[in-house]
Write an enzyme that holds these catalytic residues in place. Structure first.
Site, PDB file in Angstrom:
ATOM      1  N   SER A 115     -99.643  36.585  -2.678  1.00 15.71           N
ATOM      2  CA  SER A 115     -98.341  36.226  -2.132  1.00 15.71           C
ATOM      3  C   SER A 115     -97.520  37.500  -2.016  1.00 15.71           C
ATOM      4  O   SER A 115     -97.704  38.440  -2.797  1.00 15.71           O
ATOM      5  CB  SER A 115     -97.672  35.249  -3.087  1.00 15.71           C
ATOM      6  OG  SER A 115     -96.282  35.323  -2.942  1.00 15.71           O
ATOM      7  N   SER A 116     -96.595  37.522  -1.055  1.00 18.87           N
ATOM      8  CA  SER A 116     -95.789  38.733  -0.883  1.00 18.87           C
ATOM      9  C   SER A 116     -94.826  38.943  -2.057  1.00 18.87           C
ATOM     10  O   SER A 116     -94.254  40.019  -2.187  1.00 18.87           O
ATOM     11  CB  SER A 116     -95.022  38.672   0.435  1.00 18.87           C
ATOM     12  OG  SER A 116     -94.193  37.539   0.443  1.00 18.87           O
ATOM     13  N   CYS A 117     -94.680  37.924  -2.928  1.00 19.55           N
ATOM     14  CA  CYS A 117     -93.765  38.104  -4.067  1.00 19.55           C
ATOM     15  C   CYS A 117     -94.367  39.008  -5.132  1.00 19.55           C
ATOM     16  O   CYS A 117     -93.719  39.299  -6.131  1.00 19.55           O
ATOM     17  CB  CYS A 117     -93.372  36.762  -4.669  1.00 19.55           C
ATOM     18  SG  CYS A 117     -94.678  36.011  -5.599  1.00 19.55           S
ATOM     19  N   TYR A 144     -95.301  33.956 -11.983  1.00 21.64           N
ATOM     20  CA  TYR A 144     -96.206  33.684 -10.852  1.00 21.64           C
ATOM     21  C   TYR A 144     -96.742  34.995 -10.278  1.00 21.64           C
ATOM     22  O   TYR A 144     -97.938  35.140 -10.009  1.00 21.64           O
ATOM     23  CB  TYR A 144     -95.434  32.899  -9.796  1.00 21.64           C
ATOM     24  CG  TYR A 144     -96.211  32.580  -8.546  1.00 21.64           C
ATOM     25  CD1 TYR A 144     -97.135  31.547  -8.530  1.00 21.64           C
ATOM     26  CD2 TYR A 144     -96.016  33.315  -7.376  1.00 21.64           C
ATOM     27  CE1 TYR A 144     -97.840  31.246  -7.375  1.00 21.64           C
ATOM     28  CE2 TYR A 144     -96.721  33.022  -6.224  1.00 21.64           C
ATOM     29  CZ  TYR A 144     -97.625  31.987  -6.222  1.00 21.64           C
ATOM     30  OH  TYR A 144     -98.339  31.695  -5.090  1.00 21.64           O
ATOM     31  N   LYS A 148    -100.613  36.458  -9.934  1.00 22.48           N
ATOM     32  CA  LYS A 148    -101.218  36.843  -8.657  1.00 22.48           C
ATOM     33  C   LYS A 148    -101.667  38.310  -8.666  1.00 22.48           C
ATOM     34  O   LYS A 148    -102.706  38.655  -8.107  1.00 22.48           O
ATOM     35  CB  LYS A 148    -100.229  36.595  -7.501  1.00 22.48           C
ATOM     36  CG  LYS A 148    -100.051  35.119  -7.171  1.00 22.48           C
ATOM     37  CD  LYS A 148    -101.328  34.561  -6.559  1.00 22.48           C
ATOM     38  CE  LYS A 148    -101.191  33.120  -6.140  1.00 22.48           C
ATOM     39  NZ  LYS A 148    -102.448  32.561  -5.604  1.00 22.48           N
ATOM     40  N   HIS A 187     -88.760  25.695   0.785  1.00 18.94           N
ATOM     41  CA  HIS A 187     -88.307  26.948   1.389  1.00 18.94           C
ATOM     42  C   HIS A 187     -87.492  26.651   2.638  1.00 18.94           C
ATOM     43  O   HIS A 187     -87.449  25.517   3.126  1.00 18.94           O
ATOM     44  CB  HIS A 187     -89.500  27.853   1.683  1.00 18.94           C
ATOM     45  CG  HIS A 187     -90.049  28.469   0.442  1.00 18.94           C
ATOM     46  ND1 HIS A 187     -89.406  29.495  -0.203  1.00 18.94           N
ATOM     47  CD2 HIS A 187     -91.138  28.183  -0.298  1.00 18.94           C
ATOM     48  CE1 HIS A 187     -90.090  29.812  -1.289  1.00 18.94           C
ATOM     49  NE2 HIS A 187     -91.153  29.033  -1.372  1.00 18.94           N
TER      50      HIS A 187
HETATM   51  P1  GDP Z   1     -86.583  33.306  -0.282  1.00 19.84           P
HETATM   52  O1  GDP Z   1     -87.221  33.826   0.961  1.00 19.84           O
HETATM   53  O2  GDP Z   1     -87.399  33.524  -1.518  1.00 19.84           O
HETATM   54  O3  GDP Z   1     -85.161  33.812  -0.432  1.00 19.84           O
HETATM   55  O4  GDP Z   1     -86.500  31.711  -0.196  1.00 19.84           O
HETATM   56  P2  GDP Z   1     -85.895  30.562   0.725  1.00 19.84           P
HETATM   57  O5  GDP Z   1     -86.842  30.250   1.821  1.00 19.84           O
HETATM   58  O6  GDP Z   1     -85.583  29.429  -0.209  1.00 19.84           O
HETATM   59  O7  GDP Z   1     -84.502  31.088   1.339  1.00 19.84           O
HETATM   60  C1  GDP Z   1     -84.413  32.019   2.380  1.00 19.84           C
HETATM   61  C2  GDP Z   1     -82.980  32.107   2.913  1.00 19.84           C
HETATM   62  O8  GDP Z   1     -82.654  30.905   3.652  1.00 19.84           O
HETATM   63  C3  GDP Z   1     -81.882  32.264   1.874  1.00 19.84           C
HETATM   64  O9  GDP Z   1     -80.929  33.205   2.375  1.00 19.84           O
HETATM   65  C4  GDP Z   1     -81.254  30.872   1.815  1.00 19.84           C
HETATM   66  O10 GDP Z   1     -79.884  30.915   1.416  1.00 19.84           O
HETATM   67  C5  GDP Z   1     -81.359  30.449   3.281  1.00 19.84           C
HETATM   68  N1  GDP Z   1     -81.263  28.994   3.499  1.00 19.84           N
HETATM   69  C6  GDP Z   1     -80.431  28.381   4.387  1.00 19.84           C
HETATM   70  N2  GDP Z   1     -80.532  27.060   4.327  1.00 19.84           N
HETATM   71  C7  GDP Z   1     -81.494  26.803   3.385  1.00 19.84           C
HETATM   72  C8  GDP Z   1     -82.070  25.592   2.868  1.00 19.84           C
HETATM   73  O11 GDP Z   1     -81.711  24.494   3.249  1.00 19.84           O
HETATM   74  N3  GDP Z   1     -83.054  25.718   1.948  1.00 19.84           N
HETATM   75  C9  GDP Z   1     -83.476  26.947   1.510  1.00 19.84           C
HETATM   76  N4  GDP Z   1     -84.473  27.003   0.588  1.00 19.84           N
HETATM   77  N5  GDP Z   1     -82.951  28.102   1.949  1.00 19.84           N
HETATM   78  C10 GDP Z   1     -81.957  28.031   2.866  1.00 19.84           C
END
Ligand code: GDP
Length: 325
Positions: A115-117, A144, A148, A187
């Protein structure tokens, strides 16, 4: 550059561990589409990979030629934060058991999905594979990520000590059919698909999205990721992991526009800036992948449209929702 490998034998037994997840199910579809006649998928209810005896028994009787390891305990930030013991322990066990059993069963080609994390929190952007182990990780998913990273080191160790032609790949954010569409624990891309789809269905005039919209993210369709995995099994044989991404990112605000268009939502979009933005940018350096001759097929707008269609078809009118891994 890695030496080209012989084309994968279409009649060889290919085992996909984690075949019910977003990535594993896409790999199964791709194997079938490419004419692999002996692809076998297992999910945790078929073989418990955290159980060494069960894993050894299964692998040594199946004796696959190729193993694709898409099995993992996965989850968003909330789950990672709440259950670090399970995220560390289950993932380490799954990998240790699967790799040791694959070695015992003399598996020639194995692909481990990381994973990229695994990359340090403050990596250069785009993130090259060489950033691995050069700095501190993001605290919320350190358990996690460490599991990985251990998987990557295990693959390198089997190569060095036993000459195994095993490889590791590091995908960027993946989306597609079978994703986890939970309203708060998923996500961003599946969360938006669900929220905009439901707004259109209920006739809501407003959709609330999180953060400021400024962060940039990269997304790959699960079917493209699956194709890249099979491509790399046929064209890559090197201890270094390979990033899998599309080489382009976009702002969350632009992503919101694409999802709104795909669902037909024409109402108001409101940003809830009390929700965290997260890391400002996450883009993988994919020059190593592109050097193997792989090309992305599914553009983001098209991929979002097909995911919206899939979600609309799969989403029942009751409270039950399609769930991925
Ligand atoms: P990240 O890539 O690990 O930060 O994970 P996320 O996919 O959860 O979030 C990515 C970005 O999308 C962040 O800036 C969130 O604030 C934004 N975001 C906007 N709306 C949403 C939502 O409904 N769910 C999630 N998970 N992220 C959101």
């Amino acid at each position: 550059m890695p030496v080209p490998l012989p084309t994968l034998d279409r009649s060889a037994t290919v085992l996909v561990a984690g075949s019910s997840g977003l990535v594993g199910s896409a790999v199964m579809r791709r194997l079938r589409a490419e004419g692999f006649t002996s692809a076998v998928g297992i999910r945790s209810s078929d073989v418990d990979l955290t159980d060494a005896r069960a894993t050894f028994g299964y692998l040594t009787s199946l004796r696959p030629a190729v193993v694709i390891d898409a099995a993992a305990r996965v989850g968003g930030i909330a789950a990672n934060d709440a259950e670090p013991v399970e995220f560390l322990d289950d993932n380490l066990r799954i990998q240790t058991n699967l790799f040791a059993a694959a070695h015992a069963a003399d598996v020639d080609r194995l692909l481990f999905l990381g994973s990229s994390c695994i990359y340090p929190k403050h990596s250069p952007q785009p993130i090259p594979e060489s950033a691995l182990l050069t700095g501190p990780l993001e605290e919320t998913n350190v358990a996690y990520a460490i599991a990985k990273i251990a998987g990557v080191v295990a693959v390198q160790s089997y190569r060095r000590q036993y000459g195994r032609r095993w490889i590791s790949v590091m995908p960027t954010n993946v989306y597609g059919p079978g994703d986890n569409f939970h309203p708060t624990r998923s996500h961003v891309l599946p969360a938006l698909v669900r929220r905009f789809h439901e707004a259109v269905r209920s006739g809501a005039e407003e959709v609330i999205v999180w953060g400021t919209g400024a962060p940039r993210r990269e997304f790959i369709h699960a079917d493209d990721l699956a194709a890249a995995c099979l491509h790399l099994l046929a064209h890559y044989d090197d201890p270094s992991p390979v990033n899998i991404g599309v080489g382009e990112d976009l702002t969350i605000a632009d992503l919101v526009v694409l999802v709104a268009e795909a669902t037909g939502f024409a109402g108001r979009i409101t940003w809830d800036a009390s929700k965290p933005d997260g890391t400002p940018r996450k883009l993988l350096d994919v020059s190593r992948l592109l050097a193997t001759g792989w090309k992305q097929r599914i553009g983001l707008a098209e991929g979002i449209r097909s995911t919206v269609r899939w979600y609309a078809d799969a989403s029942p009118t009751t409270d039950e929702r399609p769930r991925g891994q």
